[in-house]
Design an enzyme around this catalytic site. Structure first.
Site, PDB file in Angstrom:
ATOM      1  N   ASP A   1      -2.277  -7.301   7.335  1.00 37.99           N
ATOM      2  CA  ASP A   1      -3.654  -6.859   7.075  1.00 37.99           C
ATOM      3  C   ASP A   1      -4.127  -7.392   5.723  1.00 37.99           C
ATOM      4  O   ASP A   1      -3.706  -8.472   5.308  1.00 37.99           O
ATOM      5  CB  ASP A   1      -3.750  -5.329   7.211  1.00 37.99           C
ATOM      6  CG  ASP A   1      -3.010  -4.581   6.118  1.00 37.99           C
ATOM      7  OD1 ASP A   1      -2.093  -5.175   5.503  1.00 37.99           O
ATOM      8  OD2 ASP A   1      -3.339  -3.412   5.865  1.00 37.99           O
TER       9      ASP A   1
ATOM     10  N   GLY B   1       0.845  -1.198   0.000  1.00 36.48           N
ATOM     11  CA  GLY B   1       0.000   0.000   0.000  1.00 36.48           C
ATOM     12  C   GLY B   1       0.877   1.243   0.000  1.00 36.48           C
ATOM     13  O   GLY B   1       2.086   1.167   0.241  1.00 36.48           O
TER      14      GLY B   1
ATOM     15  N   GLU C   1       5.239  -6.066   7.328  1.00 34.50           N
ATOM     16  CA  GLU C   1       4.643  -4.963   8.097  1.00 34.50           C
ATOM     17  C   GLU C   1       5.268  -4.711   9.463  1.00 34.50           C
ATOM     18  O   GLU C   1       5.228  -3.581   9.951  1.00 34.50           O
ATOM     19  CB  GLU C   1       3.137  -5.193   8.272  1.00 34.50           C
ATOM     20  CG  GLU C   1       2.312  -4.897   7.038  1.00 34.50           C
ATOM     21  CD  GLU C   1       2.335  -6.013   6.013  1.00 34.50           C
ATOM     22  OE1 GLU C   1       2.889  -7.090   6.295  1.00 34.50           O
ATOM     23  OE2 GLU C   1       1.790  -5.791   4.918  1.00 34.50           O
TER      24      GLU C   1
ATOM     25  N   GLY D   1      -0.205  -5.244   0.676  1.00 32.97           N
ATOM     26  CA  GLY D   1      -1.404  -4.987  -0.118  1.00 32.97           C
ATOM     27  C   GLY D   1      -1.422  -5.733  -1.445  1.00 32.97           C
ATOM     28  O   GLY D   1      -2.499  -6.029  -1.975  1.00 32.97           O
TER      29      GLY D   1
HETATM   30  C1  QUE Z   1       6.685  -2.869   4.912  1.00 35.65           C
HETATM   31  C2  QUE Z   1       5.598  -2.503   4.156  1.00 35.65           C
HETATM   32  C3  QUE Z   1       5.776  -1.891   2.905  1.00 35.65           C
HETATM   33  C4  QUE Z   1       7.084  -1.689   2.448  1.00 35.65           C
HETATM   34  C5  QUE Z   1       8.178  -2.074   3.217  1.00 35.65           C
HETATM   35  C6  QUE Z   1       7.965  -2.658   4.442  1.00 35.65           C
HETATM   36  C7  QUE Z   1       4.678  -1.460   2.081  1.00 35.65           C
HETATM   37  C8  QUE Z   1       4.995  -0.794   0.852  1.00 35.65           C
HETATM   38  C9  QUE Z   1       6.327  -0.624   0.452  1.00 35.65           C
HETATM   39  C10 QUE Z   1       6.764   0.049  -0.729  1.00 35.65           C
HETATM   40  C11 QUE Z   1       7.948  -0.329  -1.347  1.00 35.65           C
HETATM   41  C12 QUE Z   1       8.408   0.326  -2.463  1.00 35.65           C
HETATM   42  C13 QUE Z   1       7.698   1.385  -2.990  1.00 35.65           C
HETATM   43  C14 QUE Z   1       6.523   1.775  -2.364  1.00 35.65           C
HETATM   44  C15 QUE Z   1       6.065   1.116  -1.241  1.00 35.65           C
HETATM   45  O1  QUE Z   1       7.315  -1.101   1.249  1.00 35.65           O
HETATM   46  O2  QUE Z   1       3.494  -1.643   2.451  1.00 35.65           O
HETATM   47  O3  QUE Z   1       5.840   2.819  -2.863  1.00 35.65           O
HETATM   48  O4  QUE Z   1       8.147   2.057  -4.084  1.00 35.65           O
HETATM   49  O5  QUE Z   1       3.987  -0.353   0.087  1.00 35.65           O
HETATM   50  O6  QUE Z   1       9.028  -3.018   5.214  1.00 35.65           O
HETATM   51  O7  QUE Z   1       4.349  -2.706   4.610  1.00 35.65           O
END
Ligand code: QUE
Length: 341
Positions: free
Chosen positions: A149, A69, A141, A118
């Protein structure tokens, strides 16, 4: 944030299939609210459309299916005190997860590349669930002080041998084959076969995926199955840490090191959530998760700090958790996070 003028979800009807392409490759196709709303629109449009026999979900860019997400955006809403926007994001995301589960037709995900949080939520509640040798699945998470979730509090406790508990607490990375062994994915297909599989699926028969399955390699966690079951079956983090210490192996020491980096509050919340999820329906799990977002995102400092450390400042400096250790977590504080809604 959009990469280009292109839509972040490209929805089309191709042959007898509704196709959805998550199209924010620079953000590893992480879901923002506009994408979640596009998922809901596709569910609404295609559920009763007899011309759409199945849905095919893919990620653009070749590196990711979906990284999760838009937690950076959610952190900003939390800092701004914008509870309504946080609520809209999670409520609508979880409604999509539930909608996929009761879509009534195959919702086929092609997980080729990174699939976390997500991304797992839009992939696993229906099927077939295809992974390639380049798939990398994780529930990371606890590193950002969230919790498993998107309905995974229903899925993870149903995986045999505490593999789901281990996955949720440590954020362990699963390769495609591992995901099939754990039951998160249903079919292992080589990346080179995807174009032909895709073409075949546009005919509207999801069972053709059977013809594309490649021999399944052994699970990378296979040597640790017994230790995972021994250590991660306990109902408190203190017992899990004690069980890992008692193992006396390099693997157990590594798990301990990983767990010591995670938010102590988040570890306790996640463990409690998975135990409660074992006896709940998917809808009850999603409701429990939504209630938790309200307290965890707004009333506890760890989520903001975790997203800062992991995604904004990229580990420099590392996260400072409150409280700082598992031993210092007050069980009453965990119970309070569950009871606020
Ligand atoms: C835990 C998470 C997420 C995460 C890293 C975590 C997560 C998430 C992203 C993420 C990674 C790269 C991206 C971005 C989001 O990393 O939910 O926009 O470019 O979306 O340790 O829950």
């Amino acid at each position: 944030m959009s990469d280009t003028a292109e839509p972040s979800i490209i929805a089309r009807v191709e042959g007898a299939a509704g196709t959805l392409l998550m199209n924010r490759p620079k953000a590893l196709n992480a879901l923002d609210l506009a994408m979640i709303r596009a998922f809901q629109a596709a569910l609404d449009a295609w559920k009763g459309d007899a011309a759409v026999k199945l849905v095919l979900l893919e990620g653009a860019g070749g590196k990711a299916f979906c990284a999760g997400g838009d937690v950076r955006g959610i952190r900003q809403f939390a800092i701004d005190g914008d509870k309504a926007s946080v609520e809209a994001f999670f409520a609508e995301e979880y409604a999509v997860n539930a909608g996929i589960a009761r879509f009534g037709k195959p919702w086929l995900s092609l997980m080729d590349g990174v699939c976390m949080g997500g991304g797992i939520g839009v992939a696993v509640h229906n099927g077939p669930r295809v992974v390639t040798e380049h798939a990398l699945l994780a529930m990371p998470e606890t590193a950002i002080a969230l919790f498993p979730d998107v309905g995974t509090s229903y899925i993870l406790p149903r995986i045999q041998g505490e593999i789901g508990t281990w996955l949720a607490l440590t954020g362990a990375r699963f390769k495609g084959a591992d995901a099939v062994h754990a039951g998160l994915a249903s079919h292992y297909v080589l990346r080179e076969s995807l174009p032909e599989l895709r073409d075949a699926l546009l005919g509207g028969d999801a069972t053709v995926v059977e013809h594309f399955a490649a021999p399944l390699p052994e699970a990378s966690f296979h040597p640790h199955r017994a230790a995972i079951a021994r250590c991660f079956g306990h109902d408190s983090m203190a017992e899990i840490m004690a069980a890992l210490a008692a193992e006396g192996t390099e693997w157990a020491a590594e798990q301990t090191k990983i767990l010591r980096r995670m938010s102590p509050t988040s570890l306790c919340v996640s463990l409690e959530l998975i135990r409660r999820g074992a006896g709940a329906t998917l809808d009850e799990c999603l409701e429990m998760e939504l209630a938790l977002t309200r307290s965890v995102v707004h009333d506890h400092p760890d989520f903001r700090e975790g997203v800062r450390a992991v995604l904004v400042d990229k580990g420099n400096p590392p996260a400072q958790w409150t409280p700082a250790t598992i031993e210092a977590v007050d069980p009453a504080a965990i119970a309070a996070l569950f009871s606020i809604s």
